[in-house]
Write an enzyme that holds these catalytic residues in place. Structure first.
Site, PDB file in Angstrom:
ATOM      1  N   GLU A 165       8.758   7.906   7.489  1.00 26.53           N
ATOM      2  CA  GLU A 165       7.509   7.945   8.252  1.00 26.53           C
ATOM      3  C   GLU A 165       7.784   7.956   9.759  1.00 26.53           C
ATOM      4  OE1 GLU A 165       4.798   8.574   6.930  1.00 26.53           O
ATOM      5  OE2 GLU A 165       5.096   8.065   4.814  1.00 26.53           O
ATOM      6  N   ARG A 195      -9.137   3.260   0.599  1.00 20.97           N
ATOM      7  CA  ARG A 195      -9.842   3.998  -0.458  1.00 20.97           C
ATOM      8  C   ARG A 195     -10.100   3.087  -1.658  1.00 20.97           C
ATOM      9  NH1 ARG A 195      -7.228   6.404  -4.277  1.00 20.97           N
ATOM     10  NH2 ARG A 195      -5.266   6.123  -3.169  1.00 20.97           N
ATOM     11  N   CYS A 233       0.466  -0.113   3.688  1.00 16.33           N
ATOM     12  CA  CYS A 233       1.787   0.280   4.229  1.00 16.33           C
ATOM     13  C   CYS A 233       1.684   0.613   5.708  1.00 16.33           C
ATOM     14  CB  CYS A 233       2.347   1.487   3.489  1.00 16.33           C
ATOM     15  SG  CYS A 233       3.042   1.051   1.903  1.00 16.33           S
ATOM     16  N   HIS A 254       8.344   5.702   2.567  1.00 17.28           N
ATOM     17  CA  HIS A 254       7.530   5.749   1.357  1.00 17.28           C
ATOM     18  C   HIS A 254       8.355   6.351   0.212  1.00 17.28           C
ATOM     19  CE1 HIS A 254       3.258   5.233   3.062  1.00 17.28           C
ATOM     20  NE2 HIS A 254       3.361   4.420   2.034  1.00 17.28           N
TER      21      HIS A 254
HETATM   22  N1  PCA Z   1       1.995   1.374  -1.023  1.00 22.32           N
HETATM   23  C1  PCA Z   1       0.721   1.228  -0.407  1.00 22.32           C
HETATM   24  C2  PCA Z   1       0.591  -0.233  -0.080  1.00 22.32           C
HETATM   25  C3  PCA Z   1       1.656  -0.910  -0.864  1.00 22.32           C
HETATM   26  C4  PCA Z   1       2.525   0.176  -1.328  1.00 22.32           C
HETATM   27  O1  PCA Z   1       3.602   0.034  -1.923  1.00 22.32           O
HETATM   28  C5  PCA Z   1       0.528   2.147   0.799  1.00 22.32           C
HETATM   29  O2  PCA Z   1       1.142   3.227   0.830  1.00 22.32           O
HETATM   30  O3  PCA Z   1      -0.221   1.826   1.700  1.00 22.32           O
END
Ligand code: PCA
Length: 222
Positions: free
Chosen positions: A91, A101, A154, A179
């Protein structure tokens, strides 16, 4: 003598690797499994320390604060699940928006709310994502630079992390968010946990040994 030295002195610098607990319909979260798998490993002279963050807007950053104070890391890598993504997503940016959401694990569902009231619109992560991308692609791992971490927990944690690391007391500490795709059996596309863990170790090694990031268009690395 027992009890005189409750913990052995640990002089090795640390890297904090955080993962989230399961949320929504998922029953496992690969981000916490990967963080746990990295816990205790030594990479480029740094000891990996894992911390679990709850998928909760309110509680996650409090736990992050506690882990920062406890471990005083030199680098922080937050991990999260982004079901539906094909590749490890490095990211680039955290934005000052909470816009959920679905409810978080504590039932909160903020809409168009700042992550930090009065904070700047966004922070860039400070990990060398292009160098990390190149290392991963050269190793044959599916990886990409992502321009949005979304607006759920996140992104909230990523923003909270960079907001904290911008303070003088954390000067020189670098941070970022990666991610992860689903695990096999969770959904498609997926990536095996061993592949994720190996890739993250490689990405961390790269981040810890790279001071200036590459200046290459992401497409030039494919
Ligand atoms: N993914 C979510 C929150 C916790 C996670 O593992 C996100 O992408 O915001």
């Amino acid at each position: 003598m027992q009890g005189t030295f409750p913990t052995a002195p640990v002089s090795m610098p640390t890297v904090l690797v955080t993962g989230f607990d399961p949320f929504g319909e998922a029953t496992v979260n690969p981000s916490w499994l990967a963080a746990q798998a990295l816990h205790g490993r030594v990479i480029a002279g740094h000891r990996m320390v894992a911390a679990l963050l709850p998928t909760s807007f309110g509680e996650s950053v409090l736990r992050l604060d506690a882990a920062l104070l406890r471990h005083a890391p030199r680098l922080v890598l937050c991990l999260g699940l982004a079901g539906g993504r094909t590749a490890l997503s490095l990211e680039r940016v955290a934005i000052n928006v909470d816009d959920a959401r679905i409810p978080d694990n504590a039932g909160a569902q903020p809409v168009d709310t700042p992550a930090v009231a009065g904070g700047p619109a966004a922070y860039f992560g400070t990990l060398p994502i292009k160098a990390m991308l190149r290392a991963l692609l050269q190793a044959g791992v599916r990886a990409e630079v992502s321009q949005t971490a979304g607006t759920f927990v996140c992104n909230h944690v990523f923003y909270g992390l960079m907001h904290r690391l911008a303070q003088p007391r954390w000067q020189g500490v670098r941070g970022g968010l990666v991610h992860l795709p689903w695990l096999p059996g969770q959904g498609q596309p997926s990536m095996p946990l061993e592949t994720m863990v190996g890739a993250l170790a490689m990405a961390l090694e790269c981040a810890l040994t790279t001071t200036a990031d590459l200046r290459l268009a992401a497409g030039a690395l494919d």
